[in-house]
Scaffold this motif. Structure first.
Motif, PDB file in Angstrom:
ATOM      1  N   LEU A  44     -21.761 -18.523   0.632  1.00  0.00           N
ATOM      2  CA  LEU A  44     -23.411 -18.590   0.388  1.00  0.00           C
ATOM      3  C   LEU A  44     -23.878 -19.430   1.348  1.00  0.00           C
ATOM      4  N   HIS A  45     -25.205 -18.810   1.790  1.00  0.00           N
ATOM      5  CA  HIS A  45     -26.141 -19.527   2.541  1.00  0.00           C
ATOM      6  C   HIS A  45     -26.619 -20.906   1.921  1.00  0.00           C
ATOM      7  N   LYS A  46     -26.823 -22.130   2.248  1.00  0.00           N
ATOM      8  CA  LYS A  46     -27.135 -23.377   1.686  1.00  0.00           C
ATOM      9  C   LYS A  46     -28.516 -23.154   1.034  1.00  0.00           C
ATOM     10  N   ASN A  47     -29.460 -22.301   1.476  1.00  0.00           N
ATOM     11  CA  ASN A  47     -30.785 -22.055   0.949  1.00  0.00           C
ATOM     12  C   ASN A  47     -30.712 -21.053   0.011  1.00  0.00           C
ATOM     13  N   LEU A  48     -29.552 -20.628  -0.451  1.00  0.00           N
ATOM     14  CA  LEU A  48     -29.602 -19.672  -1.513  1.00  0.00           C
ATOM     15  C   LEU A  48     -29.982 -20.154  -2.837  1.00  0.00           C
TER      16      LEU A  48
END
Length: 120
Positions: A111-115
């Motif tokens: 998962l993207h860190k900004n999610l």
């Protein structure tokens, strides 16, 4: 009056002779010019052939014949191609491995860190 006519006749004959002499002189002049042009052309051709012979001799002395130059260039080209082929054969496996390593990627999904997940 007869003497006047005779005088006029003499003048006309003198004028005719003068015109003939002028025409003859023009013909001689044209003939001389043509002859001079032919001589000049012959001299030019002679000079050109002498210079070409001197150039061929110089070329032969300093560069060798054109066949020798062509053979030398052919040999150099063949040697360079052989060197390139050896270089390709030596590096071929390494280049293929490097390309495969760059093309085949191990993708690890994450998962993207900004999610932000909404916990409801």
């Amino acid at each position: 009056m007869a003497s006047q006519t005779q005088g006029i006749q003499q003048l006309l004959q003198a004028e005719k002779k003068a015109a003939e002499k002028v025409a003859e002189a023009r013909k001689r002049k044209a003939k001389r010019l043509k002859q001079a042009k032919e001589e000049a052309t012959q001299e030019i051709e002679k000079f050109r052939s002498e210079r070409e012979a001197a150039f061929r001799e110089y070329e032969q002395r300093h560069m060798g014949s054109r066949d020798d130059v062509a053979v030398r260039i052919e040999n150099e080209t063949r040697a360079r191609l052989d060197a390139m082929n050896k270089s390709v054969a030596a590096a071929k496996d390494k280049v293929i491995a490097d390309l495969l390593e760059r093309v085949i990627c191990d993708v690890k999904p994450q998962l993207h860190k900004n999610l932000r997940l909404n916990k409801a």
